[in-house]
Design a protein around this motif. Structure first.
Motif, PDB file in Angstrom:
ATOM      1  N   THR A 180       6.587  27.283  27.159  1.00  0.00           N
ATOM      2  CA  THR A 180       5.877  27.052  25.908  1.00  0.00           C
ATOM      3  C   THR A 180       4.932  25.864  26.001  1.00  0.00           C
ATOM      4  OG1 THR A 180       7.895  25.940  25.226  1.00  0.00           O
ATOM      5  CG2 THR A 180       7.477  28.088  24.292  1.00  0.00           C
ATOM      6  N   ASN A 181       5.173  24.967  26.955  1.00  0.00           N
ATOM      7  CA  ASN A 181       4.285  23.817  27.109  1.00  0.00           C
ATOM      8  C   ASN A 181       3.859  23.706  28.561  1.00  0.00           C
ATOM      9  OD1 ASN A 181       4.806  22.564  24.380  1.00  0.00           O
ATOM     10  ND2 ASN A 181       6.844  22.693  25.231  1.00  0.00           N
ATOM     11  N   PRO A 182       3.002  24.601  29.036  1.00  0.00           N
ATOM     12  CA  PRO A 182       2.732  24.618  30.473  1.00  0.00           C
ATOM     13  C   PRO A 182       2.006  23.378  30.982  1.00  0.00           C
ATOM     14  CG  PRO A 182       1.369  26.209  29.337  1.00  0.00           C
ATOM     15  CD  PRO A 182       2.301  25.676  28.327  1.00  0.00           C
ATOM     16  N   HIS A 183       1.403  22.595  30.081  1.00  0.00           N
ATOM     17  CA  HIS A 183       0.642  21.455  30.572  1.00  0.00           C
ATOM     18  C   HIS A 183       1.386  20.142  30.416  1.00  0.00           C
ATOM     19  CE1 HIS A 183      -2.583  24.155  31.160  1.00  0.00           C
ATOM     20  NE2 HIS A 183      -2.543  24.536  29.916  1.00  0.00           N
ATOM     21  N   ASN A 184       2.664  20.216  30.058  1.00  0.00           N
ATOM     22  CA  ASN A 184       3.431  18.988  29.882  1.00  0.00           C
ATOM     23  C   ASN A 184       4.077  18.606  31.199  1.00  0.00           C
ATOM     24  OD1 ASN A 184       5.359  17.069  29.290  1.00  0.00           O
ATOM     25  ND2 ASN A 184       5.692  17.868  27.240  1.00  0.00           N
ATOM     26  N   HIS A 185       3.603  17.504  31.798  1.00  0.00           N
ATOM     27  CA  HIS A 185       4.092  17.162  33.136  1.00  0.00           C
ATOM     28  C   HIS A 185       5.539  16.698  33.125  1.00  0.00           C
ATOM     29  CE1 HIS A 185       3.699  12.695  32.670  1.00  0.00           C
ATOM     30  NE2 HIS A 185       2.967  13.110  31.662  1.00  0.00           N
ATOM     31  N   LEU A 186       6.000  16.201  31.966  1.00  0.00           N
ATOM     32  CA  LEU A 186       7.367  15.661  31.916  1.00  0.00           C
ATOM     33  C   LEU A 186       8.401  16.766  32.050  1.00  0.00           C
ATOM     34  CD1 LEU A 186       6.776  13.060  29.127  1.00  0.00           C
ATOM     35  CD2 LEU A 186       7.125  12.621  31.538  1.00  0.00           C
ATOM     36  N   TYR A 187       8.134  17.922  31.445  1.00  0.00           N
ATOM     37  CA  TYR A 187       9.089  19.019  31.578  1.00  0.00           C
ATOM     38  C   TYR A 187       9.159  19.502  33.025  1.00  0.00           C
ATOM     39  CZ  TYR A 187       9.195  19.418  26.484  1.00  0.00           C
ATOM     40  OH  TYR A 187       9.342  19.179  25.149  1.00  0.00           O
ATOM     41  N   CYS A 188       7.992  19.593  33.684  1.00  0.00           N
ATOM     42  CA  CYS A 188       7.972  20.004  35.095  1.00  0.00           C
ATOM     43  C   CYS A 188       8.793  19.037  35.924  1.00  0.00           C
ATOM     44  CB  CYS A 188       6.546  19.993  35.634  1.00  0.00           C
ATOM     45  SG  CYS A 188       5.577  21.380  35.121  1.00  0.00           S
ATOM     46  N   GLU A 189       8.604  17.746  35.645  1.00  0.00           N
ATOM     47  CA  GLU A 189       9.302  16.748  36.443  1.00  0.00           C
ATOM     48  C   GLU A 189      10.808  16.817  36.211  1.00  0.00           C
ATOM     49  OE1 GLU A 189       8.573  12.636  35.375  1.00  0.00           O
ATOM     50  OE2 GLU A 189      10.679  12.600  35.983  1.00  0.00           O
ATOM     51  N   GLN A 190      11.203  16.985  34.935  1.00  0.00           N
ATOM     52  CA  GLN A 190      12.631  17.056  34.642  1.00  0.00           C
ATOM     53  C   GLN A 190      13.256  18.292  35.296  1.00  0.00           C
ATOM     54  OE1 GLN A 190      13.404  16.911  30.451  1.00  0.00           O
ATOM     55  NE2 GLN A 190      15.176  15.605  30.725  1.00  0.00           N
ATOM     56  N   TYR A 191      12.513  19.399  35.255  1.00  0.00           N
ATOM     57  CA  TYR A 191      13.003  20.632  35.880  1.00  0.00           C
ATOM     58  C   TYR A 191      13.189  20.422  37.367  1.00  0.00           C
ATOM     59  CZ  TYR A 191      13.121  25.552  37.185  1.00  0.00           C
ATOM     60  OH  TYR A 191      13.476  26.775  37.695  1.00  0.00           O
ATOM     61  N   ALA A 192      12.193  19.753  37.977  1.00  0.00           N
ATOM     62  CA  ALA A 192      12.280  19.503  39.417  1.00  0.00           C
ATOM     63  C   ALA A 192      13.504  18.647  39.728  1.00  0.00           C
ATOM     64  CB  ALA A 192      11.008  18.821  39.900  1.00  0.00           C
ATOM     65  N   GLU A 193      13.756  17.643  38.883  1.00  0.00           N
ATOM     66  CA  GLU A 193      14.909  16.781  39.141  1.00  0.00           C
ATOM     67  C   GLU A 193      16.213  17.565  39.053  1.00  0.00           C
ATOM     68  OE1 GLU A 193      14.604  13.519  36.489  1.00  0.00           O
ATOM     69  OE2 GLU A 193      12.875  12.678  37.534  1.00  0.00           O
ATOM     70  N   VAL A 194      16.292  18.475  38.068  1.00  0.00           N
ATOM     71  CA  VAL A 194      17.514  19.278  37.930  1.00  0.00           C
ATOM     72  C   VAL A 194      17.701  20.154  39.157  1.00  0.00           C
ATOM     73  CG1 VAL A 194      18.528  21.170  36.647  1.00  0.00           C
ATOM     74  CG2 VAL A 194      17.582  19.242  35.440  1.00  0.00           C
ATOM     75  N   LYS A 195      16.607  20.741  39.615  1.00  0.00           N
ATOM     76  CA  LYS A 195      16.691  21.605  40.792  1.00  0.00           C
ATOM     77  C   LYS A 195      17.112  20.803  42.018  1.00  0.00           C
ATOM     78  CE  LYS A 195      15.890  25.687  39.444  1.00  0.00           C
ATOM     79  NZ  LYS A 195      17.023  26.580  39.510  1.00  0.00           N
ATOM     80  N   TYR A 196      16.560  19.592  42.127  1.00  0.00           N
ATOM     81  CA  TYR A 196      16.902  18.738  43.268  1.00  0.00           C
ATOM     82  C   TYR A 196      18.379  18.406  43.245  1.00  0.00           C
ATOM     83  CZ  TYR A 196      16.562  14.744  46.440  1.00  0.00           C
ATOM     84  OH  TYR A 196      16.726  13.872  47.479  1.00  0.00           O
ATOM     85  N   THR A 197      18.902  18.115  42.009  1.00  0.00           N
ATOM     86  CA  THR A 197      20.317  17.772  41.892  1.00  0.00           C
ATOM     87  C   THR A 197      21.203  18.960  42.235  1.00  0.00           C
ATOM     88  OG1 THR A 197      19.545  16.523  39.998  1.00  0.00           O
ATOM     89  CG2 THR A 197      21.902  16.517  40.416  1.00  0.00           C
ATOM     90  N   GLN A 198      20.720  20.167  41.905  1.00  0.00           N
ATOM     91  CA  GLN A 198      21.537  21.336  42.199  1.00  0.00           C
ATOM     92  C   GLN A 198      21.748  21.489  43.691  1.00  0.00           C
ATOM     93  OE1 GLN A 198      19.428  24.441  39.895  1.00  0.00           O
ATOM     94  NE2 GLN A 198      21.454  25.279  39.552  1.00  0.00           N
ATOM     95  N   GLY A 199      20.701  21.133  44.455  1.00  0.00           N
ATOM     96  CA  GLY A 199      20.855  21.184  45.904  1.00  0.00           C
ATOM     97  C   GLY A 199      20.739  22.585  46.449  1.00  0.00           C
TER      98      GLY A 199
END
Lengths: 257, 290
Positions: B184-203
């Motif tokens: 819903t907010n494709p241009h919001n960099h913070l959501y992308c970053e948070q998603y990336a962090e979650v994915k990184y934590t998942q391993g």
């Protein structure tokens, strides 16, 4: 241009043209406030709100699905479109056709609409016709055919008079539609004095938040979602990013909040 | 004690405009709001006209944050006098009860609102926050899920749910919520970053790849996101260091990590230097009180 050029008494301008403009305008403003007083709150149905949001989500999935990973996109597409368990296939809403004659809320709405809009128009139009009859008011700048004569020249039985000369009733109707932009300037958008919009609403049927048949909406959304493919926008994001140096522009400056 | 308007030489109109700006930007600087708002409503209430009601609401919520129950009660009573049957005011009453930790009474209030109006989202969300305040995360998650089933478009709720899942270490579901937000907010960099962090934590290799890609996307959307830059470096080097990858993938990731490291160095060397020069040039106190 056939027909003689008439010279109208300037008191016509002062005592007829301008008063009609003012009358139309103030009646419109009055109508707006009266309809605001009489308007009832539209009760939103939980299911309708929920359905409209689901449709919105499906549309967002179609448009912006390329920003999420392929797996996630297909997971959601499956949730919506799967042949047996998909949302659009599974959910069938009971559609109660809203008969305007028996549905009480719609009936009262319609009556209120008629009362505030059509009735004043008829009354004032008739009064103007009676009060300002027997003379022409103005000339419309474009030539009209003879067929418009009985409509636009009420009360004036001159056969040779050009159809461009109109009487007060037609000037009144011209004002009713012409002052629409004035209303939006003064009363803000979405005002109840805007007659043509009301008439448009009546013509398109029930002007509700959801189309009257959610099943049709679901079906069309299902079709639209079926054809969408996933083009991941992030395929080559690293290459694009690293093509040039990052622009840090004042990243550590004190004024950066 | 000198009033704010004397201390900072501002008139009541400026105070009102500041409050409006905070309201529109959704700032949560409650102490400032309480200071400015309290003075505004005690001295200049008559000059505010109809604005006074929304200022009462804003000041009341800020007062609850600062545990100024006296101020909150005054505002609430004014609002109740003016709008006796309003659901919005009832919700504020419930919020005050929540602040006093009288959760059962607050719940009763919200249930009453919902009986009259089942589509009222504010009351439902308050009930979920009560559960969260009481520490009942699993129930809060369950209620929030039910809420989201009906109101799929509520982005605030999706974000809250992702936070709850992260707290419970359920990263897969948190990722799902963040995906909704990214769509819903494709241009919001913070959501992308948070998603990336979650994915990184998942391993796991796939998730690391995704993390790297989304860090890069966050950087593309906002070049100044330092956290994403570090994340890009970490995920790339993590992939490169893993023994199971092919040579080509290893080479690519080493290249990415090297690029990220170079950018970080550049940022801290040049930009920090210019910033320090600015500071020592006497610009340290450039910021005003607000």
């Amino acid at each position: 241009m056939a027909g003689p050029e008439l010279l109208l008494d300037s008191s016509i301008r002062m005592w007829v043209v301008l008063p009609i403009v003012f009358i139309t305008f103030f009646v419109g403003v009055l109508r707006h406030y009266v309809s605001q007083l009489l308007s009832s709150d539209r009760k939103l149905d939980l299911e309708q709100v929920s359905d409209s949001q689901v449709l919105l989500r499906s549309r967002v999935l179609r448009e912006n699905g390329k920003y999420i990973p392929r797996q996630s996109f297909f997971m959601r597409k499956h949730y919506f479109n799967d042949a047996e368990t998909g949302f659009f296939k599974r959910v069938k809403r009971k559609v109660v056709p809203k008969n305007p004659m028996t549905d009480t809320s719609m009936l009262t709405d319609m009556m209120k609409g008629n009362l505030t809009n059509v009735l004043p128009m008829i009354l004032i139009g008739g009064w103007i016709n009676w009060a300002f009859s027997g003379f022409v008011i103005t000339k419309v700048p474009f030539p009209l055919t003879l067929r418009f004569k009985p409509m636009l020249q009420r009360g004036i039985d001159l056969l040779s008079l050009d159809a461009s000369w109109v009487s007060s009733a037609s000037w009144y109707f011209l004002n009713v539609f012409g002052l629409r932009s004035m209303y939006s300037l003064i009363l803000g958008q979405d005002n109840a004095a805007d007659q043509s919009r009301i008439m448009q609403d009546q013509m398109t049927g029930a002007a509700m938040a959801m189309p009257p048949d959610p099943n049709k909406a679901f079906k069309s959304e299902w079709e639209a979602l079926e054809v969408v493919n996933h083009q991941w926008a992030l395929e080559s994001v690293e290459e694009e990013l690293m093509a040039r140096d990052l622009d840090f522009g004042g990243i550590f400056s004190a004024n950066n909040s | 004690m000198a009033s704010l308007s004397e201390m900072y030489d501002v008139g009541w109109e400026e105070m009102r405009d500041k409050l409006r700006k905070w309201r529109e930007d959704n700032c949560r600087n409650s102490e400032q709001i309480v200071d400015v708002g309290e003075e505004l409503i005690s001295e200049h209430a008559s000059k505010l006209g109809d604005d006074v009601w929304i200022i009462y609401e804003q000041v009341m919520i800020a007062a609850l944050d600062c545990s100024r129950d006296d101020l909150a009660l005054t505002c609430l009573q004014e609002l109740r006098k003016q709008f006796p049957d309003s659901h919005r005011v009832k919700r504020l009453t419930g919020m005050r009860l929540e602040a006093l930790e009288r959760y059962d009474e607050a719940n009763k209030h919200y249930d009453a609102i919902l009986q009259e109006d089942p589509t009222n989202t504010a009351a439902r969300k308050r009930k979920i926050s009560i559960l969260r305040a009481q520490g009942k995360s699993t129930e809060a998650i369950r209620e929030l899920n039910e809420y989201l089933e009906q109101f799929v478009g509520d982005q605030e709720a999706w974000h809250e749910l992702s936070e709850l899942y992260i707290n419970e270490h359920d990263y897969g579901k948190a990722a799902f919520c963040l995906e909704e937000l990214m769509m819903t907010n494709p241009h919001n960099h913070l959501y992308c970053e948070q998603y990336a962090e979650v994915k990184y934590t998942q391993g796991g290799m796939e998730n690391l790849e995704l993390a790297r890609k989304y860090f890069a996307q966050a950087l593309r959307l906002n070049n100044r996101n330092m956290r994403a830059l570090f994340g890009l470096y970490m995920s790339a080097s993590h992939i490169a260091a893993s023994p199971k990858v092919s040579a080509k993938v290893k080479k690519d990731n080493i290249k990415y990590a090297a690029w990220a490291a170079a950018q970080i160095n550049r940022a801290y060397k040049t930009e920090l230097l210019t910033a320090t020069r600015e500071l020592s040039g006497g610009k340290l106190f450039n910021r005003t009180y607000y």
